[in-house]
Design a protein around this motif. Sequence first.
Motif, PDB file in Angstrom:
ATOM      1  N   SER A  58       0.846  -1.140  -0.185  1.00 30.74           N
ATOM      2  CA  SER A  58       0.380  -0.246  -0.312  1.00 30.74           C
ATOM      3  C   SER A  58       0.772   1.125   0.174  1.00 30.74           C
ATOM      4  N   ILE A  59       0.700   2.161  -1.275  1.00 36.67           N
ATOM      5  CA  ILE A  59       1.274   3.680  -0.505  1.00 36.67           C
ATOM      6  C   ILE A  59      -0.201   4.379  -0.319  1.00 36.67           C
ATOM      7  N   PHE A  60       0.739   5.450   1.152  1.00 37.25           N
ATOM      8  CA  PHE A  60      -0.708   5.832   1.320  1.00 37.25           C
ATOM      9  C   PHE A  60      -0.374   7.134   2.244  1.00 37.25           C
ATOM     10  N   VAL A  61      -0.217   8.434   2.078  1.00 32.35           N
ATOM     11  CA  VAL A  61      -0.035   9.348   2.734  1.00 32.35           C
ATOM     12  C   VAL A  61      -1.536   9.752   3.684  1.00 32.35           C
ATOM     13  N   ASN A  62      -1.410   9.127   4.808  1.00 25.19           N
ATOM     14  CA  ASN A  62      -2.345   8.998   6.058  1.00 25.19           C
ATOM     15  C   ASN A  62      -2.170  10.498   6.974  1.00 25.19           C
ATOM     16  N   PRO A  63      -3.423  11.030   6.787  1.00 19.78           N
ATOM     17  CA  PRO A  63      -3.841  12.292   6.729  1.00 19.78           C
ATOM     18  C   PRO A  63      -3.640  12.309   8.635  1.00 19.78           C
ATOM     19  N   LEU A  64      -4.382  11.244   8.821  1.00 17.24           N
ATOM     20  CA  LEU A  64      -4.823  11.503  10.159  1.00 17.24           C
ATOM     21  C   LEU A  64      -3.346  11.071  11.237  1.00 17.24           C
ATOM     22  N   VAL A  94       0.703  -6.751  -6.220  1.00 14.83           N
ATOM     23  CA  VAL A  94      -0.420  -5.311  -6.516  1.00 14.83           C
ATOM     24  C   VAL A  94      -0.186  -4.213  -5.811  1.00 14.83           C
ATOM     25  N   ALA A  95       0.062  -3.273  -5.985  1.00 15.43           N
ATOM     26  CA  ALA A  95       0.256  -1.620  -5.930  1.00 15.43           C
ATOM     27  C   ALA A  95      -1.108  -1.132  -5.050  1.00 15.43           C
ATOM     28  N   PHE A  96      -1.439  -0.923  -4.276  1.00 14.96           N
ATOM     29  CA  PHE A  96      -2.223  -0.636  -3.498  1.00 14.96           C
ATOM     30  C   PHE A  96      -2.621   1.360  -3.455  1.00 14.96           C
ATOM     31  N   THR A  97      -2.818   2.137  -3.710  1.00 15.37           N
ATOM     32  CA  THR A  97      -2.257   3.978  -3.805  1.00 15.37           C
ATOM     33  C   THR A  97      -4.154   4.294  -3.823  1.00 15.37           C
ATOM     34  N   PRO A  98      -4.361   3.621  -3.020  1.00 10.14           N
ATOM     35  CA  PRO A  98      -5.655   4.533  -2.571  1.00 10.14           C
ATOM     36  C   PRO A  98      -5.992   6.519  -2.754  1.00 10.14           C
ATOM     37  N   GLU A  99      -7.118   7.408  -2.786  1.00 11.63           N
ATOM     38  CA  GLU A  99      -6.441   8.857  -3.095  1.00 11.63           C
ATOM     39  C   GLU A  99      -7.686   8.742  -1.397  1.00 11.63           C
ATOM     40  N   VAL A 100      -7.039   9.734  -0.878  1.00  8.69           N
ATOM     41  CA  VAL A 100      -7.837   9.888   0.499  1.00  8.69           C
ATOM     42  C   VAL A 100      -9.237   9.436   0.529  1.00  8.69           C
ATOM     43  N   ALA A 101     -10.234  10.400   0.021  1.00 11.72           N
ATOM     44  CA  ALA A 101     -11.224  10.235  -0.236  1.00 11.72           C
ATOM     45  C   ALA A 101     -12.217   8.442  -0.357  1.00 11.72           C
TER      46      ALA A 101
END
Length: 286
Positions: A58-64, A94-101
């Motif tokens: 997963s690639i996600f810059v987590n705002p929380l 798999v690279a999981f690259t979700p948007e914040v929304a």
Amino acid sequence: MAKSFRQCETILDLRQLVAAARANGQRIALVPTMGYLHEGHLALVEAASREADFVVVSIFVNPLQFGANEDLSSYPRDLARDLRLLAETGQCDVAFTPEVAEMYPRPMATTVQLPDMAAKLCGKTRPGHFAGVATVVSKLFHIVAPDVACFGQKDGQQLAIIRRMVADLNMPIEIVSVPTVREADGLAKSSRNVYLSPEERDHATILYRTLSWAREQIANGNRDGKAIASGMRERIAADPIARLDYAEVVSLADLESIDVIEGDVMLAVAAYFGKARLIDNLQLNV
């Protein structure tokens, strides 16, 4: 044989891919990251490929997990490069690259918190950080339902908190810790190293040199946790560039400071070099 690499941006699509792999009898591994990948992240991917048949990164810059005055907006990002590096490993499915929304379609009413462990070390100056970490990792665990998840030892407090969360909530996930990847002079690989000027980069080695001094003290029979922690603080504070955040000797299980060094312990340090806040640790069994 190299894997067939895919990028996935939605939870639904990822769940379908994982379900198909599981239906084929494959063991699933998850490597959570915030991207801007370096050799340390790729070591996690390699470890995951040894532990499982189907690897999700997963690639996600987590705002929380960012505070109001922290570097969320400026945190380094280069998704195209990250995807290329993952594809080149031949070890990621798999690279999981979700948007914040996608991850947070509405304000979160539910969080995962471990207040005692989260208030120590980095948590003293980053309130709320580890609630954000635990919450997003819990979400990823529920989305992927991995058999195993790989985390780096460099983020020692994070690793301890994730282990405790998994144990407390009876999550059927094996947590694998992967040794810190370092530069030739000992500096731990970190996405935030990009913030360092050449001078700051040279001085940042004081963290590993301090940890190495403490490890040598213990190897020579010193078991005084307070004295070694004090010595670590003195060494980092004496560097003309470093601004000490903390230097502690703690129990690896609960992150409590210890007077007598025995069992599984962590030597943990953090300091600012310019605008970059760097952390490092060594984990020992004494």
